[in-house]
Design a protein around this motif. Structure first.
Motif, mmCIF file in Angstrom:
data_model
loop_
_atom_site.group_PDB
_atom_site.id
_atom_site.type_symbol
_atom_site.label_atom_id
_atom_site.label_comp_id
_atom_site.label_asym_id
_atom_site.label_seq_id
_atom_site.Cartn_x
_atom_site.Cartn_y
_atom_site.Cartn_z
ATOM 1 N N PHE A 1 88.385 -34.981 4.367
ATOM 2 C CA PHE A 1 86.962 -35.124 4.690
ATOM 3 C C PHE A 1 86.693 -36.496 5.298
ATOM 4 C CE2 PHE A 1 85.647 -32.012 1.085
ATOM 5 C CZ PHE A 1 85.887 -30.939 1.912
ATOM 6 N N CYS A 2 87.222 -37.536 4.650
ATOM 7 C CA CYS A 2 87.015 -38.894 5.148
ATOM 8 C C CYS A 2 87.652 -39.059 6.531
ATOM 9 C CB CYS A 2 87.610 -39.914 4.180
ATOM 10 S SG CYS A 2 86.704 -40.076 2.620
ATOM 11 N N SER A 3 88.817 -38.452 6.713
ATOM 12 C CA SER A 3 89.539 -38.575 7.975
ATOM 13 C C SER A 3 88.720 -38.071 9.154
ATOM 14 C CB SER A 3 90.866 -37.811 7.885
ATOM 15 O OG SER A 3 91.508 -37.762 9.138
ATOM 16 N N ALA A 4 87.919 -37.039 8.936
ATOM 17 C CA ALA A 4 87.139 -36.454 10.028
ATOM 18 C C ALA A 4 86.134 -37.442 10.601
ATOM 19 C CB ALA A 4 86.417 -35.204 9.526
ATOM 20 N N TYR A 5 85.793 -38.486 9.843
ATOM 21 C CA TYR A 5 84.848 -39.497 10.314
ATOM 22 C C TYR A 5 85.467 -40.896 10.351
ATOM 23 C CZ TYR A 5 81.153 -36.059 10.278
ATOM 24 O OH TYR A 5 80.389 -34.955 10.557
ATOM 25 N N GLY A 6 86.794 -40.954 10.212
ATOM 26 C CA GLY A 6 87.454 -42.254 10.268
ATOM 27 C C GLY A 6 87.114 -43.145 9.104
ATOM 28 N N LEU A 7 86.900 -42.551 7.918
ATOM 29 C CA LEU A 7 86.484 -43.302 6.736
ATOM 30 C C LEU A 7 87.619 -43.385 5.716
ATOM 31 C CD1 LEU A 7 83.009 -41.583 6.178
ATOM 32 C CD2 LEU A 7 83.485 -43.680 7.468
ATOM 33 N N ARG A 8 87.557 -44.407 4.875
ATOM 34 C CA ARG A 8 88.427 -44.494 3.717
ATOM 35 C C ARG A 8 87.710 -45.303 2.654
ATOM 36 N NH1 ARG A 8 94.853 -46.190 3.431
ATOM 37 N NH2 ARG A 8 95.199 -45.278 1.357
ATOM 38 N N ARG A 9 87.528 -44.703 1.468
ATOM 39 C CA ARG A 9 86.799 -45.432 0.431
ATOM 40 C C ARG A 9 87.673 -46.523 -0.170
ATOM 41 N NH1 ARG A 9 88.416 -40.672 -2.239
ATOM 42 N NH2 ARG A 9 88.901 -40.824 -4.470
ATOM 43 N N ALA A 10 87.031 -47.628 -0.521
ATOM 44 C CA ALA A 10 87.716 -48.763 -1.119
ATOM 45 C C ALA A 10 87.968 -48.494 -2.592
ATOM 46 C CB ALA A 10 86.871 -50.023 -0.946
ATOM 47 N N PRO A 11 88.872 -49.264 -3.239
ATOM 48 C CA PRO A 11 89.181 -48.997 -4.646
ATOM 49 C C PRO A 11 88.040 -49.294 -5.607
ATOM 50 C CG PRO A 11 90.326 -50.954 -3.881
ATOM 51 C CD PRO A 11 89.752 -50.298 -2.677
ATOM 52 N N ASP A 12 87.029 -50.033 -5.164
ATOM 53 C CA ASP A 12 85.877 -50.262 -6.041
ATOM 54 C C ASP A 12 84.717 -49.331 -5.696
ATOM 55 O OD1 ASP A 12 85.564 -51.528 -3.646
ATOM 56 O OD2 ASP A 12 85.300 -53.540 -4.474
ATOM 57 N N MET A 13 85.016 -48.242 -5.000
ATOM 58 C CA MET A 13 84.021 -47.211 -4.707
ATOM 59 C C MET A 13 84.583 -45.845 -5.098
ATOM 60 S SD MET A 13 82.444 -48.211 -0.993
ATOM 61 C CE MET A 13 81.654 -49.810 -0.727
ATOM 62 N N THR A 14 83.730 -44.970 -5.566
ATOM 63 C CA THR A 14 84.143 -43.604 -5.890
ATOM 64 C C THR A 14 83.828 -42.681 -4.715
ATOM 65 O OG1 THR A 14 82.017 -42.854 -6.790
ATOM 66 C CG2 THR A 14 83.482 -44.074 -8.286
ATOM 67 N N ALA A 15 84.309 -41.462 -4.792
ATOM 68 C CA ALA A 15 83.991 -40.472 -3.757
ATOM 69 C C ALA A 15 82.490 -40.253 -3.658
ATOM 70 C CB ALA A 15 84.690 -39.156 -4.067
ATOM 71 N N TYR A 16 81.785 -40.473 -4.748
ATOM 72 C CA TYR A 16 80.348 -40.223 -4.781
ATOM 73 C C TYR A 16 79.544 -41.340 -4.131
ATOM 74 C CZ TYR A 16 82.115 -36.703 -7.873
ATOM 75 O OH TYR A 16 82.834 -35.646 -8.382
ATOM 76 N N ASP A 17 80.205 -42.468 -3.848
ATOM 77 C CA ASP A 17 79.556 -43.545 -3.100
ATOM 78 C C ASP A 17 79.618 -43.309 -1.603
ATOM 79 O OD1 ASP A 17 78.860 -45.219 -5.344
ATOM 80 O OD2 ASP A 17 80.996 -45.687 -5.541
ATOM 81 N N VAL A 18 80.489 -42.418 -1.159
ATOM 82 C CA VAL A 18 80.574 -42.047 0.261
ATOM 83 C C VAL A 18 79.679 -40.830 0.434
ATOM 84 C CG1 VAL A 18 82.104 -41.438 2.161
ATOM 85 C CG2 VAL A 18 82.948 -42.897 0.306
ATOM 86 N N GLN A 19 78.476 -41.042 0.911
ATOM 87 C CA GLN A 19 77.438 -40.019 0.839
ATOM 88 C C GLN A 19 77.802 -38.735 1.579
ATOM 89 O OE1 GLN A 19 74.459 -40.103 -1.044
ATOM 90 N NE2 GLN A 19 75.757 -41.709 -1.919
ATOM 91 N N ILE A 20 78.490 -38.849 2.697
ATOM 92 C CA ILE A 20 78.840 -37.637 3.440
ATOM 93 C C ILE A 20 79.829 -36.780 2.659
ATOM 94 C CG2 ILE A 20 80.798 -38.598 4.762
ATOM 95 C CD1 ILE A 20 79.528 -37.116 7.211
ATOM 96 N N VAL A 21 80.704 -37.426 1.864
ATOM 97 C CA VAL A 21 81.642 -36.706 1.002
ATOM 98 C C VAL A 21 80.909 -36.142 -0.214
ATOM 99 C CG1 VAL A 21 83.628 -36.975 -0.520
ATOM 100 C CG2 VAL A 21 83.667 -37.980 1.769
ATOM 101 N N ALA A 22 80.048 -36.953 -0.807
ATOM 102 C CA ALA A 22 79.295 -36.498 -1.978
ATOM 103 C C ALA A 22 78.463 -35.261 -1.664
ATOM 104 C CB ALA A 22 78.397 -37.631 -2.486
ATOM 105 N N SER A 23 77.926 -35.197 -0.443
ATOM 106 C CA SER A 23 77.112 -34.033 -0.086
ATOM 107 C C SER A 23 77.955 -32.764 -0.008
ATOM 108 C CB SER A 23 76.398 -34.278 1.252
ATOM 109 O OG SER A 23 77.312 -34.257 2.345
ATOM 110 N N VAL A 24 79.210 -32.885 0.456
ATOM 111 C CA VAL A 24 80.094 -31.718 0.514
ATOM 112 C C VAL A 24 80.455 -31.260 -0.899
ATOM 113 C CG1 VAL A 24 82.243 -30.773 1.410
ATOM 114 C CG2 VAL A 24 81.050 -32.523 2.693
ATOM 115 N N ILE A 25 80.798 -32.213 -1.775
ATOM 116 C CA ILE A 25 81.130 -31.866 -3.160
ATOM 117 C C ILE A 25 79.977 -31.100 -3.793
ATOM 118 C CG2 ILE A 25 81.633 -32.774 -5.450
ATOM 119 C CD1 ILE A 25 83.089 -35.101 -4.085
#
Length: 370
Positions: free
Chosen positions: A184-208
């Motif tokens: 999911f992150c790859s489709a937008y060139g994203l990668r979450r940092a170790p101090d962020m959860t998947a739920y902090d990446v809003q576009i990913v959180a919306s899919v979940i």
């Protein structure tokens, strides 16, 4: 409770826990599986897809067949094995591998199906059904939801409905749905940092949220949906303060807190809690150090167990509201029933903590010796 590869699907879906991935090309794969089983791993995926190069697939298949033969011998000698799944690339690999495994197929729980959509996924499920008939054993499917159609807003609803039709047609065969958040992150060139959860990446959180909305319902139509992978296991430079409060870690436990922060585990612990709050069960793992935290936080607390058993007492079948035995909340029988049933299923597999025992004690006890 004890469970085996032949236990009911409802039990196995809850028992997956931290599902550890391993490339199928590892030369000591059988020894690795036995080692991780001894450390408490309950399920493993032996991967022929993204974790290995395109040119290594044939060698990976040969190694997989050979190593599963060794695991079959080990199980015959009394060794315990985790639930084992193979992640394939193409539908045709399923019947081919089942045929080549021979007797060793009895140690296999099923297959992980990548980049699952209705159009791409149905051939996998049909080949799995045929392979199941050919070998005379139950084989489960774990589709991975990771395709761009799920991420893109204009195609998401149709993609989810198509997936629902596909897995619904093979309901008895689908053990769990897995989320491929890295794709999911790859489709937008994203990668979450170790101090962020998947739920902090809003576009990913919306899919979940939408996946759980359509495919994770508690009305009997839903499936177990597993938590996304946590990518980090070594120290990185931090931008934000640690996410673990000091208060649960008193005395000698302060050393545990420091170790978790040092290895980026505080973000993992927070994500595990957010997974459960958002309707996910278990977690995909790519490093053995992630297993103990996932399992420690899968244990049902004494307070949760107390509330769940109160809600499900036969005399409460008519509904109503109860004060929690911990006197800190209300338990509304009808709205909380599905939560209570799911909690007691988790308790069957992972157990219930004694009163006064929290995740710090459980995590300390479950970590392997240094």
């Amino acid at each position: 409770m004890e469970f085996t590869v032949d236990s009911p699907a409802r039990t196995l879906a809850a028992a997956l826990g931290a599902t550890l991935y391993s490339p199928a090309t590892r030369p000591r794969l059988a020894a690795d599986v036995l080692k991780q089983a001894g450390r408490g791993v309950m399920s493993m995926v032996l991967c022929l897809e993204d974790s290995i190069g395109d040119g290594d697939v044939a060698a990976g298949e040969e190694n997989l067949v050979r190593q599963l033969g060794l695991l079959d011998e080990a199980a015959e000698a009394g060794e315990n094995l985790p639930l084992l799944f193979i992640r394939v690339r193409e539908p045709r690999q399923i019947p081919d591998l089942v045929r080549r495994l021979g007797r060793a197929v009895r140690r296999l729980s099923g297959f992980v199906l990548p980049k699952f959509t209705e159009g791409r996924g149905m051939p996998f499920l049909e080949e799995l059904a045929a392979a199941e008939s050919a070998c005379g054993r139950r084989l489960f499917a774990m589709p991975v939801l990771e395709s761009p159609q799920l991420l893109h807003l204009e195609s998401r609803a149709a993609a989810l409905q198509g997936i629902a039709r596909a897995v619904g047609a093979h309901r008895d065969r689908v053990l769990a749905l897995r989320l491929g958040v890295t794709d999911f992150c790859s489709a937008y060139g994203l990668r979450r940092a170790p101090d962020m959860t998947a739920y902090d990446v809003q576009i990913v959180a919306s899919v979940i949220a939408d996946v759980v909305n359509v495919l994770g319902r508690a009305d009997g139509t839903g499936f177990t949906v597993s938590g996304p992978v946590w990518e980090y296991f070594r120290l990185h430079e931090r931008m934000f303060k640690p996410q673990l409060r000091r208060s649960p870690f008193v005395g000698e436990a302060e050393e545990l807190r420091n170790a978790l922060i040092e290895h980026d585990m505080d973000g993992l612990l927070r994500e595990i809690e957010l997974d459960r709050a958002n309707g996910l069960t278990g977690k995909t793992c790519i490093h053995p150090s992630h297993v103990a935290p996932v399992h420690a936080l899968s244990v049902v607390s004494h307070e949760e167990f107390s509330d769940a058993t109160d809600i499900l007492r036969p005399e409460q079948d008519d509904g109503g509201v109860l004060r929690s035995a911990y006197t800190n909340k209300m338990n509304e029988v009808k709205p909380h029933r599905a939560w209570a049933e799911r909690t007691l299923l988790r308790a069957e597999v992972f157990g219930v903590a004694r009163e006064g025992v929290g995740f710090v004690e459980l995590l300390t006890a479950s970590l392997p010796p240094a």
